[in-house]
Design an enzyme around this catalytic site. Sequence first.
Site, PDB file in Angstrom:
ATOM      1  N   ARG A 151       5.876   0.642 -13.089  1.00 44.55           N
ATOM      2  CA  ARG A 151       5.753   1.514 -11.905  1.00 44.55           C
ATOM      3  C   ARG A 151       4.476   1.231 -11.126  1.00 44.55           C
ATOM      4  NH1 ARG A 151       8.018   6.888 -14.961  1.00 44.55           N
ATOM      5  NH2 ARG A 151      10.198   6.478 -14.506  1.00 44.55           N
ATOM      6  N   GLY A 189      19.759   4.769 -14.913  1.00 53.29           N
ATOM      7  CA  GLY A 189      19.034   4.403 -16.124  1.00 53.29           C
ATOM      8  C   GLY A 189      19.671   3.357 -17.013  1.00 53.29           C
ATOM      9  N   GLY A 246      17.082   9.477 -11.451  1.00 59.19           N
ATOM     10  CA  GLY A 246      17.652  10.722 -10.930  1.00 59.19           C
ATOM     11  C   GLY A 246      17.765  10.716  -9.414  1.00 59.19           C
TER      12      GLY A 246
END
Length: 394
Positions: free
Chosen positions: A34, A352, A375
């Site tokens: 990330r 995912g 999500g």
Amino acid sequence: MNFDTYDFNGKKALVRVDFNVPLNDQLEITDDTRMQAAVPTMKKILADGGRLILMSHLGRPKNNEPEFSLRHLVNHLEHLLSTPVKFADNCVGDDALDLTSGMQNGEVVLLENLRYHKEETAGDEFFAGQLAEHADVYVNDAFGTAHRAHASTAIIARFFPHDKLFGKIMEGEITAIDKVLHDSEKPVTAIIGGAKVSSKISIIENLLGRMDHILIGGGMAFTFIKAQGGNVGSSLTEDDKMELALDILKAAKEKGTQIHLPTDAIAADAFNNEANRQTCAIGEIPDGWMGLDIGPDSVEQYKQVIENSKTILWNGPMGVFEMENFAQGTVAVAKKLAEVTQTGTFTLIGGGDSVAAINQFNLADQVSYVSTGGGAMLEYLEGKVLPGIAAVRE
Ligand code: AMP
């Protein structure tokens, strides 16, 4: 407003990043994906001569526990940016403002964990205003939290009516999904798998009429097969969703989307990699056996549809790919996607477990786009308006 053409020179840019990285017991970063992903956005601002102020959450602190401090990320951030990073012990307040107001062009400040203040997740406007005081321009580059109406992801944008924009991650994600949903070269196909039909219903409904083909795999296929009267043995099913499954098949016909269900399955006599296995016609799974992967006929049929598509979305594995003996369907789909990407088909992998699968098979760099926001991606595919996107666009 376009990130690439915006001139950050001399501007204090407050960037909402997703630095929610995993840390081990020694508080070392175990996966910096990330942080790496945000480097192009951060470097562009610094290269312009901007003043880079970074804010993020880390974990779910309850009482400002020190293990959730973003301080643990400073060294690695300095390494990624090849420049010193100053740290503000609190994301708001006089000390933090002193630090950011004294910044020079090309300097970096990392603010402490936003979630040390409960106002962040509450979407508190006053708190958002305090954060906004740091900067001249707001950049949202945290796609992973774009589906939350938190202070730093959505509410804050109203304090920058003329200077709010998406960073490169956000732009990439939005462009990729819009390419599939709204701007696709046809035929367009969605491959939807995973354990349960209940978690994918809204996505499938939103895709009806937009997709030419939907290929169904994974455990969720068995609810459709059972609803049609097939014998699925002890395969995973959601009996309360059978009627809905039939409704979806009917609506698909009306809306011109062809739904493909597997024609065969690899069945096992236990949920275990070493279980006995047999290939069965999909509606003829013996009692006591469960389908854990799509079978070879289904794989061939699905490969054919993939071969003939120009735009493809993949969400959810075709079987229990974590167990080697039931990974073949998922491997075959992933390999075929890599293959057609070579010849110009746009392939988007999102959600995912399909992302985990494509990484596990080392094919992530051979498809067009791998979405990072689990999500958020799912909610976007469901057709929901994401607060983090709407706030910047308004
Ligand atoms: P989801 O999170 O809904 O996308 O589901 C992903 C999970 O579904 C993975 O952990 C798979 O192991 C599981 N899965 C896929 N196919 C099956 C199946 N036939 N039976 C049980 N679980 C499955």
